[in-house]
Design a protein around this motif. Structure first.
Motif, PDB file in Angstrom:
ATOM      1  N   LEU A   1      86.973  46.121  24.886  1.00 34.16           N
ATOM      2  CA  LEU A   1      86.679  44.873  25.586  1.00 34.16           C
ATOM      3  C   LEU A   1      86.988  44.976  27.076  1.00 34.16           C
ATOM      4  O   LEU A   1      86.327  44.349  27.900  1.00 34.16           O
ATOM      5  CB  LEU A   1      87.487  43.728  24.954  1.00 34.16           C
ATOM      6  CG  LEU A   1      87.035  43.341  23.539  1.00 34.16           C
ATOM      7  CD1 LEU A   1      88.072  42.439  22.878  1.00 34.16           C
ATOM      8  CD2 LEU A   1      85.683  42.626  23.592  1.00 34.16           C
TER       9      LEU A   1
ATOM     10  N   LEU B   1      97.433  43.344  10.916  1.00 40.17           N
ATOM     11  CA  LEU B   1      96.646  44.382  11.584  1.00 40.17           C
ATOM     12  C   LEU B   1      97.569  45.448  12.173  1.00 40.17           C
ATOM     13  O   LEU B   1      98.665  45.148  12.642  1.00 40.17           O
ATOM     14  CB  LEU B   1      95.816  43.752  12.704  1.00 40.17           C
ATOM     15  CG  LEU B   1      94.705  42.816  12.221  1.00 40.17           C
ATOM     16  CD1 LEU B   1      94.124  42.026  13.383  1.00 40.17           C
ATOM     17  CD2 LEU B   1      93.601  43.611  11.527  1.00 40.17           C
TER      18      LEU B   1
ATOM     19  N   LEU C   1      94.468  34.893   4.538  1.00 42.38           N
ATOM     20  CA  LEU C   1      93.596  36.031   4.831  1.00 42.38           C
ATOM     21  C   LEU C   1      94.380  37.338   4.813  1.00 42.38           C
ATOM     22  O   LEU C   1      93.838  38.388   4.452  1.00 42.38           O
ATOM     23  CB  LEU C   1      92.916  35.832   6.195  1.00 42.38           C
ATOM     24  CG  LEU C   1      91.809  34.790   6.192  1.00 42.38           C
ATOM     25  CD1 LEU C   1      91.214  34.647   7.576  1.00 42.38           C
ATOM     26  CD2 LEU C   1      90.721  35.173   5.192  1.00 42.38           C
ATOM     27  N   ALA C   2      95.637  37.287   5.204  1.00 46.11           N
ATOM     28  CA  ALA C   2      96.439  38.507   5.192  1.00 46.11           C
ATOM     29  C   ALA C   2      96.914  38.842   3.780  1.00 46.11           C
ATOM     30  O   ALA C   2      97.546  39.872   3.572  1.00 46.11           O
ATOM     31  CB  ALA C   2      97.639  38.345   6.117  1.00 46.11           C
TER      32      ALA C   2
ATOM     33  N   ALA D   1      89.920  44.804   6.599  1.00 45.05           N
ATOM     34  CA  ALA D   1      90.566  44.817   7.906  1.00 45.05           C
ATOM     35  C   ALA D   1      89.582  44.435   9.007  1.00 45.05           C
ATOM     36  O   ALA D   1      89.939  43.751   9.959  1.00 45.05           O
ATOM     37  CB  ALA D   1      91.160  46.196   8.190  1.00 45.05           C
TER      38      ALA D   1
ATOM     39  N   LEU E   1      88.838  38.217  13.639  1.00 49.54           N
ATOM     40  CA  LEU E   1      89.452  36.922  13.910  1.00 49.54           C
ATOM     41  C   LEU E   1      90.205  36.901  15.237  1.00 49.54           C
ATOM     42  O   LEU E   1      90.387  35.849  15.833  1.00 49.54           O
ATOM     43  CB  LEU E   1      90.417  36.545  12.774  1.00 49.54           C
ATOM     44  CG  LEU E   1      89.740  36.199  11.454  1.00 49.54           C
ATOM     45  CD1 LEU E   1      90.782  35.993  10.370  1.00 49.54           C
ATOM     46  CD2 LEU E   1      88.890  34.940  11.608  1.00 49.54           C
ATOM     47  N   VAL E   2      90.679  38.042  15.667  1.00 42.75           N
ATOM     48  CA  VAL E   2      91.400  38.050  16.950  1.00 42.75           C
ATOM     49  C   VAL E   2      90.482  38.436  18.097  1.00 42.75           C
ATOM     50  O   VAL E   2      90.884  38.400  19.258  1.00 42.75           O
ATOM     51  CB  VAL E   2      92.612  39.015  16.932  1.00 42.75           C
ATOM     52  CG1 VAL E   2      93.645  38.565  15.928  1.00 42.75           C
ATOM     53  CG2 VAL E   2      92.174  40.444  16.675  1.00 42.75           C
ATOM     54  N   ARG E   3      89.252  38.803  17.792  1.00 40.40           N
ATOM     55  CA  ARG E   3      88.343  39.265  18.848  1.00 40.40           C
ATOM     56  C   ARG E   3      88.127  38.238  19.960  1.00 40.40           C
ATOM     57  O   ARG E   3      88.269  38.575  21.140  1.00 40.40           O
ATOM     58  CB  ARG E   3      86.997  39.671  18.233  1.00 40.40           C
ATOM     59  CG  ARG E   3      86.112  40.456  19.180  1.00 40.40           C
ATOM     60  CD  ARG E   3      84.776  40.757  18.549  1.00 40.40           C
ATOM     61  NE  ARG E   3      84.247  42.058  18.929  1.00 40.40           N
ATOM     62  CZ  ARG E   3      83.538  42.286  20.022  1.00 40.40           C
ATOM     63  NH1 ARG E   3      83.288  41.300  20.859  1.00 40.40           N
ATOM     64  NH2 ARG E   3      83.090  43.487  20.298  1.00 40.40           N
TER      65      ARG E   3
ATOM     66  N   ALA F   1      89.954  35.756  21.074  1.00 39.15           N
ATOM     67  CA  ALA F   1      91.149  35.593  21.901  1.00 39.15           C
ATOM     68  C   ALA F   1      91.368  36.841  22.754  1.00 39.15           C
ATOM     69  O   ALA F   1      91.730  36.755  23.933  1.00 39.15           O
ATOM     70  CB  ALA F   1      92.367  35.328  21.015  1.00 39.15           C
ATOM     71  N   LEU F   2      91.127  37.993  22.155  1.00 34.33           N
ATOM     72  CA  LEU F   2      91.321  39.244  22.881  1.00 34.33           C
ATOM     73  C   LEU F   2      90.302  39.370  24.008  1.00 34.33           C
ATOM     74  O   LEU F   2      90.629  39.817  25.122  1.00 34.33           O
ATOM     75  CB  LEU F   2      91.180  40.407  21.892  1.00 34.33           C
ATOM     76  CG  LEU F   2      92.053  41.652  22.119  1.00 34.33           C
ATOM     77  CD1 LEU F   2      93.500  41.264  22.348  1.00 34.33           C
ATOM     78  CD2 LEU F   2      91.926  42.596  20.935  1.00 34.33           C
ATOM     79  N   ALA F   3      89.087  38.940  23.745  1.00 37.43           N
ATOM     80  CA  ALA F   3      88.047  39.024  24.778  1.00 37.43           C
ATOM     81  C   ALA F   3      88.398  38.119  25.958  1.00 37.43           C
ATOM     82  O   ALA F   3      88.157  38.466  27.112  1.00 37.43           O
ATOM     83  CB  ALA F   3      86.695  38.630  24.185  1.00 37.43           C
TER      84      ALA F   3
ATOM     85  N   ARG G   1      89.425  40.774   9.351  1.00 37.91           N
ATOM     86  CA  ARG G   1      90.634  40.217   9.957  1.00 37.91           C
ATOM     87  C   ARG G   1      90.663  40.546  11.441  1.00 37.91           C
ATOM     88  O   ARG G   1      91.060  39.727  12.267  1.00 37.91           O
ATOM     89  CB  ARG G   1      91.879  40.766   9.254  1.00 37.91           C
ATOM     90  CG  ARG G   1      91.863  40.496   7.748  1.00 37.91           C
ATOM     91  CD  ARG G   1      93.230  40.611   7.114  1.00 37.91           C
ATOM     92  NE  ARG G   1      93.968  41.786   7.522  1.00 37.91           N
ATOM     93  CZ  ARG G   1      94.082  42.917   6.825  1.00 37.91           C
ATOM     94  NH1 ARG G   1      93.486  43.018   5.636  1.00 37.91           N
ATOM     95  NH2 ARG G   1      94.774  43.920   7.279  1.00 37.91           N
ATOM     96  N   LEU G   2      90.204  41.735  11.768  1.00 34.40           N
ATOM     97  CA  LEU G   2      90.164  42.120  13.180  1.00 34.40           C
ATOM     98  C   LEU G   2      89.222  41.199  13.960  1.00 34.40           C
ATOM     99  O   LEU G   2      89.504  40.819  15.109  1.00 34.40           O
ATOM    100  CB  LEU G   2      89.700  43.573  13.312  1.00 34.40           C
ATOM    101  CG  LEU G   2      89.825  44.210  14.702  1.00 34.40           C
ATOM    102  CD1 LEU G   2      91.262  44.208  15.179  1.00 34.40           C
ATOM    103  CD2 LEU G   2      89.275  45.642  14.690  1.00 34.40           C
TER     104      LEU G   2
ATOM    105  N   VAL H   1      91.415  37.295  26.950  1.00 38.52           N
ATOM    106  CA  VAL H   1      92.486  37.934  27.712  1.00 38.52           C
ATOM    107  C   VAL H   1      91.923  39.080  28.553  1.00 38.52           C
ATOM    108  O   VAL H   1      92.299  39.253  29.719  1.00 38.52           O
ATOM    109  CB  VAL H   1      93.585  38.462  26.757  1.00 38.52           C
ATOM    110  CG1 VAL H   1      94.631  39.245  27.547  1.00 38.52           C
ATOM    111  CG2 VAL H   1      94.242  37.310  26.023  1.00 38.52           C
TER     112      VAL H   1
ATOM    113  N   ARG I   1      95.865  32.290   8.363  1.00 39.63           N
ATOM    114  CA  ARG I   1      96.299  33.666   8.589  1.00 39.63           C
ATOM    115  C   ARG I   1      97.027  34.232   7.376  1.00 39.63           C
ATOM    116  O   ARG I   1      96.799  35.373   6.983  1.00 39.63           O
ATOM    117  CB  ARG I   1      97.214  33.709   9.820  1.00 39.63           C
ATOM    118  CG  ARG I   1      96.438  33.645  11.130  1.00 39.63           C
ATOM    119  CD  ARG I   1      97.310  33.998  12.309  1.00 39.63           C
ATOM    120  NE  ARG I   1      98.304  32.974  12.578  1.00 39.63           N
ATOM    121  CZ  ARG I   1      98.163  32.001  13.473  1.00 39.63           C
ATOM    122  NH1 ARG I   1      97.083  31.936  14.194  1.00 39.63           N
ATOM    123  NH2 ARG I   1      99.105  31.111  13.654  1.00 39.63           N
TER     124      ARG I   1
END
Lengths: 134, 134, 134, 134
Positions: free
Chosen positions: D125, D113, C30-31, C90, C96-98, C100-102, C93-94, C104, C27
């Motif tokens: 999502l 982000l 990449l950031a 961006a 990368l959280v997809r 985990a977000l999906a 990077r976005l 949730v 992280r």
DNA sequence: GTGGTCTAGACCACA
DNA sequence: GTGGTCTAGACCACG
């Protein structure tokens, strides 16, 4: 299950054991010699067959899993991963030998060899690798 | 003096730096590309040009001296040693790339590549190594 | 050199130590929080600072090297790899959280929650993670 | 009987299969999406539908029974247990996703982000989880 | 049964 | 000094 006897390691080689395993598997999978879903020997079984430490086999398997060539089936073992949709194209497989080939080409130029000399030799080696040297 | 820019190292390669240097020099001396008595770059100069540790250059030079390909001349530095007697024939130089070529050929066969594909690629690489990939 | 105290591991977590390290480094690289070429703590140093086995650190570093985020400089240690040309966009990077977000989002739907309830909560958490629960 | 197709497992996830099942059922029961007394698919049926080991389904059912969310009815199978008394309020259900959401928020912040980027993605999502990535 | 993780310790190659 | 490799052995989670 894939026969453990298909695997071999050269103990005298400077190449680490785990990498020998990785590259053997990688080439066979990419060449399509093993069907997707085929089961590999278990870590313990292959380690015993090769007389090496199980962790060494495990390391090779883990790297191949990270590369996406193998998949872990929990409670079952490692299997050949499903191809992402396409059989591996020749161009991609050709790209795998490019770096090694470029290195040889550079060496040949340093030795002052003419392209046709090197190409002729490679042609022989591709046709019959076990041909005795002239 | 031999131009330091003739030397190159591949930092990403698994081959140790000192060995890359040793083999580059060995091939060029054997190919007769450098006249006997020609001076090599000083350890410091070559190390700076390649952005590597001077000890690494020194190690390479020492190995080449032990091999008899280079000679140490006090107050001058390393020079190309006198040729042992005969200029090496092309067949002998070709034999030097045979093992590496055989290894590539084996990998290509394992990948299921056709000889002409590999030969075409090598041909391109021999002609112009810096050609961008298609 | 990057300060070893920037690294931390949660010993109670079910997530393996080496993976905690991998993801922390990933992280931050990449950031763009660490400049390309910046040196990481040596395996031994970081292992001592975290009171874990050096091989565990080594495993994390090796995985990051295989991923291309770190590079090995022989005799020096691991450094942050050069970005392939572009600073990480961006969108990447976005992505990368997809996953985990999906996951949730799926859970929230199973719980019969309305989108705006979840979005409001996430909004609060993004602004001030340490805000006490209402 | 509850449709086995309502269940899903992510084989690639690091989360164990039995726990994926446990938490799916737990969320839906808590959300009141299944009436008390509704019958769950039999162990064999669900195992076949998900292509997993029956023991894995059995383990999930047993844990849910121990938790009091499911009940074993002789000759019938597992059924949804009687609700403990009150339908769970939305705030309580929202609290169940808070930890996971907080973890994602932290990762997003580490990746630099902006909140609105993450919120927009989550919004998509929540509306349509199967929407193809742009 | 399967693989995963971590530890401890040894030896090696490289710079 | 750096990281890499391999061994041996322990314990764990999963199926």
């Amino acid at each position: 299950m894939i026969d453990p006897r298909l695997f071999s390691i050269a103990t005298g080689s400077p190449e680490p054991i785990y990498r020998q395993l990785v590259e053997q598997v990688r080439r066979r999978v990419l060449a399509g010699q093993w069907a997707a879903g085929a089961g590999l020997p278990s870590v313990r079984e292959l380690a015993q067959a090769l007389a090496i430490n199980p962790m060494t086999v495990s390391k090779a398997y883990s790297l191949l899993e990270a590369e996406g060539l193998l998949a872990r089936q929990r409670g079952i073992g490692m299997v050949v991963a499903e191809a992402p949709g396409q059989p591996p194209p020749a161009a991609e497989r050709l790209a795998l030998v490019r770096p090694a080939l470029a290195r040889v080409a550079e060496q040949a130029r340093e030795l002052g060899l003419a392209p046709h000399e090197v190409l002729t030799l490679l042609s022989e080696l591709m046709e019959d690798p076990d041909e005795p040297r002239p």
